[in-house]
Scaffold this motif. Structure first.
Motif, PDB file in Angstrom:
ATOM      1  N   ALA A 130      -2.780  -5.907   7.553  1.00 22.43           N
ATOM      2  CA  ALA A 130      -2.931  -4.456   7.604  1.00 22.43           C
ATOM      3  C   ALA A 130      -1.604  -3.801   7.252  1.00 22.43           C
ATOM      4  O   ALA A 130      -0.546  -4.216   7.719  1.00 22.43           O
ATOM      5  CB  ALA A 130      -3.386  -4.034   9.002  1.00 22.43           C
ATOM      6  N   ALA A 131      -1.657  -2.779   6.416  1.00 20.22           N
ATOM      7  CA  ALA A 131      -0.443  -2.056   6.003  1.00 20.22           C
ATOM      8  C   ALA A 131      -0.866  -0.711   5.439  1.00 20.22           C
ATOM      9  O   ALA A 131      -2.014  -0.522   5.022  1.00 20.22           O
ATOM     10  CB  ALA A 131       0.338  -2.850   4.959  1.00 20.22           C
ATOM     11  N   ALA A 132       0.065   0.218   5.424  1.00 18.72           N
ATOM     12  CA  ALA A 132      -0.207   1.548   4.882  1.00 18.72           C
ATOM     13  C   ALA A 132      -0.459   1.479   3.388  1.00 18.72           C
ATOM     14  O   ALA A 132       0.196   0.715   2.667  1.00 18.72           O
ATOM     15  CB  ALA A 132       0.958   2.479   5.172  1.00 18.72           C
ATOM     16  N   CYS A 133      -1.401   2.276   2.902  1.00 21.62           N
ATOM     17  CA  CYS A 133      -1.578   2.396   1.462  1.00 21.62           C
ATOM     18  C   CYS A 133      -0.264   2.888   0.848  1.00 21.62           C
ATOM     19  O   CYS A 133       0.387   3.791   1.378  1.00 21.62           O
ATOM     20  CB  CYS A 133      -2.699   3.376   1.147  1.00 21.62           C
ATOM     21  SG  CYS A 133      -4.357   2.698   1.362  1.00 21.62           S
ATOM     22  N   GLY A 134       0.130   2.273  -0.241  1.00 25.58           N
ATOM     23  CA  GLY A 134       1.386   2.603  -0.892  1.00 25.58           C
ATOM     24  C   GLY A 134       2.526   1.679  -0.538  1.00 25.58           C
ATOM     25  O   GLY A 134       3.586   1.722  -1.176  1.00 25.58           O
ATOM     26  N   THR A 135       2.330   0.821   0.467  1.00 26.05           N
ATOM     27  CA  THR A 135       3.361  -0.157   0.831  1.00 26.05           C
ATOM     28  C   THR A 135       3.626  -1.092  -0.348  1.00 26.05           C
ATOM     29  O   THR A 135       2.703  -1.531  -1.028  1.00 26.05           O
ATOM     30  CB  THR A 135       2.898  -0.986   2.044  1.00 26.05           C
ATOM     31  OG1 THR A 135       2.698  -0.118   3.153  1.00 26.05           O
ATOM     32  CG2 THR A 135       3.929  -2.041   2.415  1.00 26.05           C
ATOM     33  N   ARG A 136       4.890  -1.411  -0.581  1.00 24.08           N
ATOM     34  CA  ARG A 136       5.239  -2.315  -1.688  1.00 24.08           C
ATOM     35  C   ARG A 136       4.700  -3.725  -1.440  1.00 24.08           C
ATOM     36  O   ARG A 136       4.804  -4.265  -0.341  1.00 24.08           O
ATOM     37  CB  ARG A 136       6.761  -2.391  -1.865  1.00 24.08           C
ATOM     38  CG  ARG A 136       7.413  -1.133  -2.412  1.00 24.08           C
ATOM     39  CD  ARG A 136       8.899  -1.355  -2.654  1.00 24.08           C
ATOM     40  NE  ARG A 136       9.616  -1.555  -1.395  1.00 24.08           N
ATOM     41  CZ  ARG A 136      10.207  -0.589  -0.701  1.00 24.08           C
ATOM     42  NH1 ARG A 136      10.152   0.653  -1.122  1.00 24.08           N
ATOM     43  NH2 ARG A 136      10.853  -0.871   0.419  1.00 24.08           N
ATOM     44  N   VAL A 137       4.162  -4.329  -2.488  1.00 26.88           N
ATOM     45  CA  VAL A 137       3.680  -5.716  -2.461  1.00 26.88           C
ATOM     46  C   VAL A 137       4.600  -6.542  -3.353  1.00 26.88           C
ATOM     47  O   VAL A 137       4.884  -6.162  -4.497  1.00 26.88           O
ATOM     48  CB  VAL A 137       2.232  -5.825  -2.958  1.00 26.88           C
ATOM     49  CG1 VAL A 137       1.765  -7.282  -2.959  1.00 26.88           C
ATOM     50  CG2 VAL A 137       1.303  -4.968  -2.093  1.00 26.88           C
TER      51      VAL A 137
END
Length: 281
Positions: free
Chosen positions: A133-140
Protein backbone atom coordinates in the motif's frame (compact mmCIF):
# COMPACT_ATOMS: atom_id res chain seq x y z
CA UNK A 1 -13.43 -15.03 -19.76
CA UNK A 2 -10.27 -12.95 -19.38
CA UNK A 3 -12.25 -10.14 -17.84
CA UNK A 4 -13.58 -12.42 -15.09
CA UNK A 5 -10.14 -13.85 -14.38
CA UNK A 6 -8.71 -10.36 -14.35
CA UNK A 7 -11.36 -9.30 -11.88
CA UNK A 8 -10.21 -12.00 -9.48
CA UNK A 9 -6.60 -11.16 -10.23
CA UNK A 10 -6.49 -7.84 -8.53
CA UNK A 11 -9.44 -7.96 -6.14
CA UNK A 12 -10.62 -5.38 -3.64
CA UNK A 13 -9.23 -3.40 -0.74
CA UNK A 14 -11.08 -3.46 2.59
CA UNK A 15 -12.77 -0.20 3.40
CA UNK A 16 -10.57 0.42 6.44
CA UNK A 17 -7.21 0.15 4.63
CA UNK A 18 -5.15 3.33 4.91
CA UNK A 19 -1.53 3.74 3.84
CA UNK A 20 0.91 5.32 6.24
CA UNK A 21 2.98 6.86 3.45
CA UNK A 22 2.30 10.11 1.68
CA UNK A 23 3.51 12.11 -1.28
CA UNK A 24 3.42 15.87 -1.20
CA UNK A 25 1.30 15.74 1.91
CA UNK A 26 -1.41 13.64 0.25
CA UNK A 27 -2.34 10.49 2.11
CA UNK A 28 -2.67 7.23 0.22
CA UNK A 29 -6.10 6.73 -1.22
CA UNK A 30 -7.36 3.70 0.65
CA UNK A 31 -10.67 3.40 -1.18
CA UNK A 32 -11.89 4.20 -4.66
CA UNK A 33 -15.62 4.67 -5.17
CA UNK A 34 -17.42 1.70 -6.79
CA UNK A 35 -18.13 3.83 -9.85
CA UNK A 36 -14.46 3.44 -10.75
CA UNK A 37 -15.29 -0.18 -11.60
CA UNK A 38 -18.51 0.52 -13.48
CA UNK A 39 -21.37 -1.51 -12.11
CA UNK A 40 -19.18 -3.56 -9.78
CA UNK A 41 -19.64 -3.05 -6.06
CA UNK A 42 -16.89 -4.08 -3.62
CA UNK A 43 -17.97 -7.10 -1.55
CA UNK A 44 -17.95 -7.13 2.22
CA UNK A 45 -15.87 -10.31 2.45
CA UNK A 46 -12.38 -10.01 3.86
CA UNK A 47 -9.55 -11.95 2.23
CA UNK A 48 -8.19 -14.73 4.42
CA UNK A 49 -5.10 -16.87 3.98
CA UNK A 50 -6.20 -20.47 3.64
CA UNK A 51 -3.03 -22.41 4.25
CA UNK A 52 0.37 -20.86 3.55
CA UNK A 53 1.92 -24.33 3.40
CA UNK A 54 -0.17 -25.44 0.41
CA UNK A 55 1.57 -25.89 -2.90
CA UNK A 56 0.75 -23.25 -5.54
CA UNK A 57 -1.15 -24.22 -8.70
CA UNK A 58 0.71 -26.26 -11.28
CA UNK A 59 2.91 -24.15 -13.53
CA UNK A 60 4.70 -25.34 -16.64
CA UNK A 61 7.82 -23.55 -17.81
CA UNK A 62 7.30 -21.84 -21.13
CA UNK A 63 9.58 -20.04 -23.52
CA UNK A 64 12.79 -19.22 -21.63
CA UNK A 65 13.55 -15.61 -20.92
CA UNK A 66 16.40 -13.95 -22.83
CA UNK A 67 19.73 -14.24 -21.06
CA UNK A 68 22.33 -11.51 -21.11
CA UNK A 69 25.37 -10.39 -19.13
CA UNK A 70 24.70 -8.30 -16.04
CA UNK A 71 26.22 -4.97 -17.04
CA UNK A 72 26.40 -1.77 -15.01
CA UNK A 73 24.14 0.84 -16.57
CA UNK A 74 24.52 4.52 -15.71
CA UNK A 75 21.85 7.06 -16.58
CA UNK A 76 22.41 10.83 -16.71
CA UNK A 77 20.20 13.68 -17.78
CA UNK A 78 20.25 14.70 -21.44
CA UNK A 79 21.19 18.29 -20.65
CA UNK A 80 24.23 17.20 -18.62
CA UNK A 81 22.84 18.51 -15.34
CA UNK A 82 23.46 16.77 -12.04
CA UNK A 83 19.88 15.60 -11.82
CA UNK A 84 19.58 11.85 -12.35
CA UNK A 85 16.76 9.34 -12.68
CA UNK A 86 18.03 7.04 -9.93
CA UNK A 87 17.75 7.00 -6.15
CA UNK A 88 21.52 7.24 -5.77
CA UNK A 89 24.39 7.28 -8.24
CA UNK A 90 26.37 5.20 -5.74
CA UNK A 91 24.06 2.16 -5.78
CA UNK A 92 25.64 -1.09 -6.91
CA UNK A 93 23.78 -4.17 -8.02
CA UNK A 94 22.33 -6.29 -5.23
CA UNK A 95 24.06 -9.53 -4.24
CA UNK A 96 22.62 -12.92 -5.17
CA UNK A 97 19.34 -13.58 -3.40
CA UNK A 98 18.61 -9.88 -2.94
CA UNK A 99 16.78 -7.09 -4.75
CA UNK A 100 16.30 -3.45 -3.90
CA UNK A 101 12.90 -2.45 -2.59
CA UNK A 102 10.60 -1.10 -5.30
CA UNK A 103 9.38 1.57 -2.83
CA UNK A 104 11.12 3.60 -0.14
CA UNK A 105 8.52 2.50 2.42
CA UNK A 106 7.10 -1.04 2.27
CA UNK A 107 3.62 -1.37 3.77
CA UNK A 108 2.66 -4.98 3.03
CA UNK A 109 -0.97 -5.74 2.33
CA UNK A 110 -1.93 -8.83 0.29
CA UNK A 111 0.77 -11.51 0.10
CA UNK A 112 1.66 -14.25 -2.37
CA UNK A 113 -0.39 -17.40 -1.85
CA UNK A 114 -3.83 -18.90 -1.48
CA UNK A 115 -6.72 -16.90 -0.06
CA UNK A 116 -10.47 -16.57 -0.07
CA UNK A 117 -11.90 -14.57 -2.95
CA UNK A 118 -13.10 -11.18 -1.72
CA UNK A 119 -15.83 -11.34 -4.37
CA UNK A 120 -17.30 -14.82 -3.94
CA UNK A 121 -15.98 -15.80 -0.52
CA UNK A 122 -14.81 -19.08 -2.06
CA UNK A 123 -11.50 -20.67 -1.14
CA UNK A 124 -8.71 -21.73 -3.43
CA UNK A 125 -7.76 -18.62 -5.37
CA UNK A 126 -4.11 -17.78 -5.74
CA UNK A 127 -2.43 -14.37 -5.58
CA UNK A 128 0.76 -14.35 -7.64
CA UNK A 129 2.55 -11.33 -6.17
CA UNK A 130 3.09 -9.10 -3.15
CA UNK A 131 1.08 -5.91 -2.63
CA UNK A 132 2.41 -2.76 -0.97
CA UNK A 133 0.00 0.00 0.00
CA UNK A 134 1.30 3.46 -0.92
CA UNK A 135 0.00 6.86 -1.96
CA UNK A 136 -0.78 7.36 -5.63
CA UNK A 137 2.16 9.23 -7.13
CA UNK A 138 4.77 7.54 -4.94
CA UNK A 139 7.99 6.84 -6.86
CA UNK A 140 8.50 3.23 -7.99
CA UNK A 141 12.10 2.03 -8.39
CA UNK A 142 13.67 -0.75 -10.47
CA UNK A 143 14.58 -3.56 -8.08
CA UNK A 144 17.75 -4.26 -10.06
CA UNK A 145 19.47 -3.16 -13.27
CA UNK A 146 18.19 -4.63 -16.49
CA UNK A 147 16.27 -4.02 -19.69
CA UNK A 148 12.61 -3.04 -19.89
CA UNK A 149 10.99 -5.93 -21.74
CA UNK A 150 7.41 -4.61 -21.85
CA UNK A 151 5.34 -1.58 -20.84
CA UNK A 152 1.73 -0.65 -21.39
CA UNK A 153 -1.78 -1.63 -20.46
CA UNK A 154 -2.14 -5.11 -18.95
CA UNK A 155 -5.50 -6.50 -20.08
CA UNK A 156 -5.50 -9.20 -17.37
CA UNK A 157 -6.09 -6.61 -14.67
CA UNK A 158 -2.65 -5.17 -13.98
CA UNK A 159 -3.47 -1.75 -15.42
CA UNK A 160 -0.37 0.24 -16.30
CA UNK A 161 2.41 -2.35 -16.02
CA UNK A 162 6.20 -2.49 -16.41
CA UNK A 163 8.28 -5.64 -16.80
CA UNK A 164 12.07 -5.56 -16.38
CA UNK A 165 14.37 -8.41 -17.36
CA UNK A 166 17.41 -8.67 -15.10
CA UNK A 167 19.27 -11.64 -16.59
CA UNK A 168 19.59 -15.17 -15.21
CA UNK A 169 15.92 -15.77 -16.03
CA UNK A 170 14.56 -13.16 -13.58
CA UNK A 171 11.80 -10.72 -14.53
CA UNK A 172 10.18 -8.29 -12.09
CA UNK A 173 6.80 -6.70 -12.77
CA UNK A 174 5.19 -3.54 -11.38
CA UNK A 175 1.41 -3.17 -11.66
CA UNK A 176 -1.53 -0.74 -11.22
CA UNK A 177 0.79 2.17 -11.95
CA UNK A 178 -0.50 5.72 -12.26
CA UNK A 179 2.03 6.48 -14.99
CA UNK A 180 5.20 4.99 -16.48
CA UNK A 181 8.55 6.71 -17.02
CA UNK A 182 10.41 4.08 -19.09
CA UNK A 183 9.96 2.53 -22.51
CA UNK A 184 10.33 -0.94 -23.98
CA UNK A 185 13.96 -1.82 -24.69
CA UNK A 186 15.34 0.86 -22.38
CA UNK A 187 18.27 -0.04 -20.15
CA UNK A 188 17.67 0.84 -16.52
CA UNK A 189 19.98 1.01 -13.58
CA UNK A 190 19.29 -0.39 -10.12
CA UNK A 191 17.17 2.15 -8.27
CA UNK A 192 15.98 3.83 -11.48
CA UNK A 193 12.68 5.69 -11.06
CA UNK A 194 10.46 3.82 -13.50
CA UNK A 195 6.90 4.78 -12.58
CA UNK A 196 4.44 6.14 -10.02
CA UNK A 197 2.13 4.12 -7.77
CA UNK A 198 -1.47 4.16 -8.93
CA UNK A 199 -4.76 2.31 -8.85
CA UNK A 200 -5.25 1.42 -12.52
CA UNK A 201 -6.66 -1.88 -13.75
CA UNK A 202 -8.54 -4.11 -11.34
CA UNK A 203 -7.71 -2.16 -8.21
CA UNK A 204 -9.77 -0.23 -5.68
CA UNK A 205 -6.98 1.65 -3.91
CA UNK A 206 -3.50 3.05 -4.46
CA UNK A 207 -0.87 0.33 -4.17
CA UNK A 208 1.91 -1.51 -5.99
CA UNK A 209 1.47 -5.15 -7.03
CA UNK A 210 5.05 -6.53 -7.33
CA UNK A 211 5.90 -9.87 -8.95
CA UNK A 212 9.02 -11.96 -9.43
CA UNK A 213 9.03 -14.36 -12.39
CA UNK A 214 11.88 -16.85 -12.85
CA UNK A 215 12.21 -18.72 -16.15
CA UNK A 216 8.59 -17.97 -16.95
CA UNK A 217 7.18 -19.07 -13.58
CA UNK A 218 5.82 -16.89 -10.82
CA UNK A 219 7.74 -17.14 -7.54
CA UNK A 220 7.12 -15.66 -4.11
CA UNK A 221 8.77 -12.20 -3.86
CA UNK A 222 9.46 -13.07 -0.22
CA UNK A 223 12.16 -15.43 -1.49
CA UNK A 224 14.31 -12.34 -2.07
CA UNK A 225 15.80 -10.11 0.59
CA UNK A 226 14.63 -6.58 -0.23
CA UNK A 227 17.33 -4.04 0.49
CA UNK A 228 16.22 -0.56 1.60
CA UNK A 229 16.28 2.26 -0.91
CA UNK A 230 16.16 6.01 -0.35
CA UNK A 231 16.14 8.96 -2.72
CA UNK A 232 19.51 10.66 -2.15
CA UNK A 233 20.47 12.36 -5.41
CA UNK A 234 18.55 15.18 -7.04
CA UNK A 235 16.14 13.93 -9.68
CA UNK A 236 15.72 15.44 -13.10
CA UNK A 237 12.22 15.87 -14.47
CA UNK A 238 10.97 12.44 -15.56
CA UNK A 239 8.23 12.33 -18.17
CA UNK A 240 5.48 9.94 -17.07
CA UNK A 241 2.97 8.35 -19.45
CA UNK A 242 -0.43 6.81 -18.71
CA UNK A 243 -1.43 3.98 -21.06
CA UNK A 244 -4.97 3.54 -19.75
CA UNK A 245 -7.31 3.21 -22.76
CA UNK A 246 -9.55 6.22 -23.23
CA UNK A 247 -7.81 8.13 -20.44
CA UNK A 248 -4.05 8.20 -20.91
CA UNK A 249 -2.06 9.68 -23.76
CA UNK A 250 0.40 6.81 -24.09
CA UNK A 251 0.18 4.32 -26.94
CA UNK A 252 2.18 1.17 -27.56
CA UNK A 253 2.03 -1.98 -29.62
CA UNK A 254 0.36 -4.89 -27.86
CA UNK A 255 2.93 -5.83 -25.18
CA UNK A 256 4.29 -9.36 -25.10
CA UNK A 257 4.00 -9.99 -21.37
CA UNK A 258 6.18 -12.58 -19.64
CA UNK A 259 3.10 -14.45 -18.37
CA UNK A 260 0.99 -16.01 -19.83
CA UNK A 261 3.57 -17.64 -22.09
CA UNK A 262 3.27 -19.58 -25.32
CA UNK A 263 2.83 -22.97 -23.64
CA UNK A 264 -0.87 -22.13 -23.16
CA UNK A 265 -0.83 -22.74 -19.42
CA UNK A 266 -3.52 -20.78 -17.62
CA UNK A 267 -1.61 -18.12 -15.68
CA UNK A 268 -4.32 -15.63 -14.80
CA UNK A 269 -3.29 -13.77 -11.67
CA UNK A 270 -6.22 -14.45 -9.37
CA UNK A 271 -6.88 -13.58 -5.76
CA UNK A 272 -7.33 -10.41 -3.79
CA UNK A 273 -5.27 -7.26 -3.88
CA UNK A 274 -4.86 -5.12 -0.80
CA UNK A 275 -6.74 -7.33 1.63
CA UNK A 276 -5.20 -7.79 5.06
CA UNK A 277 -3.99 -11.33 5.62
CA UNK A 278 -5.98 -12.95 8.41
CA UNK A 279 -5.93 -16.48 9.87
CA UNK A 280 -8.91 -18.72 9.48
CA UNK A 281 -11.31 -18.46 12.45
Amino acid sequence: SLAVLAFFAFGFQPLNAVSSSSVGGALAQGVVEPTALGTLVPPEAETLVIDPTMEPPQQVAGTPMVYFDRAMIRTVSKDGSTGLTVASAGLSRPPAGSLYSPLEVLNKSSSYGYRYSPLTGLAGEFHWGQDYAAACGTRVYAADAGVVRAVGWHVWGGGNRVEIEHGNGLVTTYNHLQAIGVTQGQSVRVGEVIAEVGTTGWSTGCHLHFETIVNGLHTDPANWTLLPIRQVDALQTIAMVNYQPGVGTGTSATPQWAVPVSDGTTRAVIGGEHENDEPLP
